[in-house]
Write a protein that holds these residues in place. Structure first.
Motif, mmCIF file in Angstrom:
data_model
loop_
_atom_site.group_PDB
_atom_site.id
_atom_site.type_symbol
_atom_site.label_atom_id
_atom_site.label_comp_id
_atom_site.label_asym_id
_atom_site.label_seq_id
_atom_site.Cartn_x
_atom_site.Cartn_y
_atom_site.Cartn_z
ATOM 1 N N ASN A 118 -8.381 21.760 3.001
ATOM 2 C CA ASN A 118 -9.830 21.317 1.815
ATOM 3 C C ASN A 118 -9.070 21.717 0.685
ATOM 4 O OD1 ASN A 118 -12.164 21.724 1.308
ATOM 5 N ND2 ASN A 118 -12.740 23.538 1.739
ATOM 6 N N GLU A 119 -7.527 22.132 -0.075
ATOM 7 C CA GLU A 119 -7.339 22.647 -0.403
ATOM 8 C C GLU A 119 -7.223 21.391 -1.648
ATOM 9 O OE1 GLU A 119 -2.887 24.464 -1.903
ATOM 10 O OE2 GLU A 119 -2.813 24.014 -0.352
ATOM 11 N N ALA A 120 -6.301 19.966 -1.312
ATOM 12 C CA ALA A 120 -6.314 19.130 -1.966
ATOM 13 C C ALA A 120 -6.397 17.906 -1.142
ATOM 14 C CB ALA A 120 -4.411 19.108 -2.834
ATOM 15 N N ILE A 121 -5.922 16.737 -2.085
ATOM 16 C CA ILE A 121 -6.483 15.202 -1.233
ATOM 17 C C ILE A 121 -4.674 14.639 -1.806
ATOM 18 C CG2 ILE A 121 -7.640 13.286 -0.318
ATOM 19 C CD1 ILE A 121 -9.995 14.940 -0.635
ATOM 20 N N VAL A 122 -3.976 14.059 -1.056
ATOM 21 C CA VAL A 122 -2.677 12.835 -1.064
ATOM 22 C C VAL A 122 -4.120 11.241 -0.605
ATOM 23 C CG1 VAL A 122 -1.018 12.237 -0.950
ATOM 24 C CG2 VAL A 122 -1.478 14.892 -1.155
ATOM 25 N N GLU A 123 -3.253 10.163 -1.872
ATOM 26 C CA GLU A 123 -3.797 9.087 -1.190
ATOM 27 C C GLU A 123 -2.696 8.597 -1.602
ATOM 28 O OE1 GLU A 123 -8.562 9.756 -2.033
ATOM 29 O OE2 GLU A 123 -7.237 8.594 -3.691
ATOM 30 N N ILE A 124 -2.669 7.377 -1.074
ATOM 31 C CA ILE A 124 -1.451 6.119 -1.450
ATOM 32 C C ILE A 124 -2.553 5.088 -1.962
ATOM 33 C CG2 ILE A 124 -0.047 4.533 -0.581
ATOM 34 C CD1 ILE A 124 0.940 7.326 1.172
ATOM 35 N N GLU A 125 -2.487 4.019 -3.159
ATOM 36 C CA GLU A 125 -3.403 3.161 -2.958
ATOM 37 C C GLU A 125 -2.497 1.871 -3.314
ATOM 38 O OE1 GLU A 125 -6.977 2.286 -6.127
ATOM 39 O OE2 GLU A 125 -6.694 4.394 -5.800
ATOM 40 N N VAL A 126 -2.908 0.967 -3.189
ATOM 41 C CA VAL A 126 -1.981 -0.565 -2.641
ATOM 42 C C VAL A 126 -2.608 -1.336 -4.023
ATOM 43 C CG1 VAL A 126 -0.562 -2.292 -1.781
ATOM 44 C CG2 VAL A 126 -0.665 -0.527 -0.740
ATOM 45 N N ARG A 127 -2.527 -1.631 -4.545
ATOM 46 C CA ARG A 127 -3.024 -2.224 -5.617
ATOM 47 C C ARG A 127 -1.995 -3.514 -6.193
ATOM 48 N NH1 ARG A 127 -7.602 -0.294 -9.585
ATOM 49 N NH2 ARG A 127 -8.753 1.637 -7.889
ATOM 50 N N HIS A 128 -2.993 -4.499 -6.733
ATOM 51 C CA HIS A 128 -2.441 -5.444 -7.415
ATOM 52 C C HIS A 128 -1.191 -4.891 -8.904
ATOM 53 C CE1 HIS A 128 -3.036 -8.960 -5.900
ATOM 54 N NE2 HIS A 128 -4.694 -9.080 -5.948
#
Length: 144
Positions: A61-71
């Motif tokens: 509940n402190e932070a969120i790490v995201e990996i997003e694959v895009r063009h």
């Protein structure tokens, strides 16, 4: 900086480097962006949907790490991007929510060791290039 401020110990760095160096499968190679056509139109334009993968790691509940694959923006293919989302309630000054920021005001936030470790892991699996950069940075940090 994490080592300088005692957020990550030398043992943490060695364990993270071992994790990084063993990665051989990457988000940008495993997941693809998918374009879907539908029979709907809007103002003379065909409606379509572009779906891209989003990998998400919530850290206590402190932070969120995201990996997003895009063009890729300037090339052919896909790219994996790593994002760090920090809830404003964890920033200083504590009264940022519900008001307009003052001109040139800065919000300050200090990550926990768990956030830093999640970021390293995210870069390690995002792409080969990210993994190689992270391995180089960890090795340099350990040798300094």
């Amino acid at each position: 900086m994490a080592r300088k401020h005692d957020l990550l110990t030398p043992t943490d760095l060695v364990q993270l480097l071992a994790f990084v160096e063993t990665q051989s499968e990457f988000c940008d190679e495993r997941f693809a962006v998918v374009d879907e056509s539908v029979s709907e139109e809007f103002a003379g334009f065909k409606v379509g949907w572009r779906k891209h993968p989003l990998l998400r790691c919530e850290i206590e509940n402190e932070a969120i790490v995201e990996i997003e694959v895009r063009h890729r923006q300037k090339a052919v293919g896909f790219q994996a991007m790593v994002f760090l989302l920090v809830p404003i309630r964890h920033c200083e000054p504590s009264d940022l929510i519900g008001r307009t920021a003052i001109r040139s005001e800065l919000a300050k936030w200090s990550p926990s060791p768990e956030v830093l470790k999640a970021l390293v892991r995210a870069f390690a699996i995002a792409s080969r290039r990210h993994r190689d950069d992270m391995a180089r940075l960890l090795r340099e940090t350990l040798h300094n």
